[in-house]
Scaffold this motif. Sequence first.
Motif, PDB file in Angstrom:
ATOM      1  N   VAL A   1      43.358 143.573  75.493  1.00  0.00           N
ATOM      2  CA  VAL A   1      42.847 143.440  76.721  1.00  0.00           C
ATOM      3  C   VAL A   1      42.784 141.739  77.133  1.00  0.00           C
ATOM      4  O   VAL A   1      43.137 141.305  78.192  1.00  0.00           O
TER       5      VAL A   1
ATOM      6  N   HIS B   1      35.885 137.416  85.392  1.00  0.00           N
ATOM      7  CA  HIS B   1      36.887 138.226  84.511  1.00  0.00           C
ATOM      8  C   HIS B   1      35.792 138.895  83.415  1.00  0.00           C
ATOM      9  O   HIS B   1      36.031 140.110  83.203  1.00  0.00           O
TER      10      HIS B   1
ATOM     11  N   ARG C   1      36.225 153.219  81.858  1.00  0.00           N
ATOM     12  CA  ARG C   1      37.849 153.616  82.008  1.00  0.00           C
ATOM     13  C   ARG C   1      37.770 154.963  81.688  1.00  0.00           C
ATOM     14  O   ARG C   1      37.034 155.757  80.710  1.00  0.00           O
TER      15      ARG C   1
ATOM     16  N   ASP D   1      40.542 152.865  76.080  1.00  0.00           N
ATOM     17  CA  ASP D   1      40.630 151.264  76.537  1.00  0.00           C
ATOM     18  C   ASP D   1      38.937 151.210  77.168  1.00  0.00           C
ATOM     19  O   ASP D   1      38.979 150.110  77.619  1.00  0.00           O
TER      20      ASP D   1
ATOM     21  N   GLY E   1      46.840 137.942  86.095  1.00  0.00           N
ATOM     22  CA  GLY E   1      47.361 138.632  84.819  1.00  0.00           C
ATOM     23  C   GLY E   1      47.238 140.043  85.134  1.00  0.00           C
ATOM     24  O   GLY E   1      47.225 140.448  86.201  1.00  0.00           O
ATOM     25  N   GLU E   2      46.902 140.884  84.358  1.00  0.00           N
ATOM     26  CA  GLU E   2      46.636 142.478  84.251  1.00  0.00           C
ATOM     27  C   GLU E   2      45.367 143.049  84.628  1.00  0.00           C
ATOM     28  O   GLU E   2      45.236 144.103  84.849  1.00  0.00           O
ATOM     29  N   ASN E   3      44.402 141.897  84.841  1.00  0.00           N
ATOM     30  CA  ASN E   3      43.354 142.305  85.139  1.00  0.00           C
ATOM     31  C   ASN E   3      43.136 143.067  86.639  1.00  0.00           C
ATOM     32  O   ASN E   3      43.906 142.999  87.417  1.00  0.00           O
ATOM     33  N   LEU E   4      42.484 144.220  86.648  1.00  0.00           N
ATOM     34  CA  LEU E   4      42.297 145.039  87.825  1.00  0.00           C
ATOM     35  C   LEU E   4      42.065 144.698  89.047  1.00  0.00           C
ATOM     36  O   LEU E   4      42.518 144.942  90.250  1.00  0.00           O
TER      37      LEU E   4
ATOM     38  N   ALA F   1      43.122 141.474  89.887  1.00  0.00           N
ATOM     39  CA  ALA F   1      43.866 140.632  90.331  1.00  0.00           C
ATOM     40  C   ALA F   1      44.658 140.814  91.717  1.00  0.00           C
ATOM     41  O   ALA F   1      45.191 140.044  92.245  1.00  0.00           O
ATOM     42  N   SER F   2      44.860 142.138  91.954  1.00  0.00           N
ATOM     43  CA  SER F   2      45.618 142.476  93.165  1.00  0.00           C
ATOM     44  C   SER F   2      44.503 142.908  94.202  1.00  0.00           C
ATOM     45  O   SER F   2      44.986 143.400  95.311  1.00  0.00           O
TER      46      SER F   2
ATOM     47  N   GLN G   1      38.323 152.629  90.488  1.00  0.00           N
ATOM     48  CA  GLN G   1      39.364 151.454  90.261  1.00  0.00           C
ATOM     49  C   GLN G   1      38.525 149.886  90.544  1.00  0.00           C
ATOM     50  O   GLN G   1      39.079 148.987  90.205  1.00  0.00           O
TER      51      GLN G   1
END
Length: 231
Positions: free
Chosen positions: A68, A110, A118, A123, A176-179, A181-182, A230
């Motif tokens: 993570v 973060h 999760r 995870d 990065g891959e953090n949920l 981020a988008s 999510q």
Amino acid sequence: MYEFDDATTTTVLQSFKQAWQASTEDYALRKINSEHTLQASLYHHLRQCLTEEFVVYTEAVVRLPEGVLDKSKVVLDLVICQGTEIIAGIELKYAPRGVPRPEVLSKDVHSLSLLRNRRSAEDRVTIEMPRYRSNDSEGMVFSISPRRKLILGIYCQGELADFGSKTWWNEIKPGGENLWASVPVMPPNLGVAVAGTSSDGTAACSFLGGPFLRLESMLLPKSSGEIADQL
């Protein structure tokens, strides 16, 4: 249908707002001079505002699954629990003579984003409360409420504060891959409490983000469980 809020989270948010306001009174009396004393002040006032069914912990350790982050844990400044269920996580930043840099706030956001359930067991994070001696070798096992509230509390120079806008969120959201981020706007369970400091030695409160807006209007918007998980 999934509700973002319930009676428990509403009680916790109301108590947090009272405690945050009380911390600004401590600030005006020159009782706060660092992030540690802010943490102590807020802890004290939360204990006073909440009923005995709630427990406030400092320095909660969030153990991360492998991959993570480049470290095995993060430490949250405060968490509010009902029994062993975490209802709210709080991160603090104290910069009364300026404004925290976006990259500094992004680190705290973060950390808050990790406090979620999760679907996959491998995870999931685990929550620990260290520095407690007991004959119970298994310790306490904490769960995370699906309606948990995540709060970023900031003391900063009021004249310079410009929080809550879409532009500001894009500057501080994790990468990065953090949920998150988008996510184009602040997630619905993330709130920001600001104490804007003035040259006269006082600090004015403002509360931003979905949790506080819904608390103010007492509206409980609904979303599907899948979407809420999510975010």
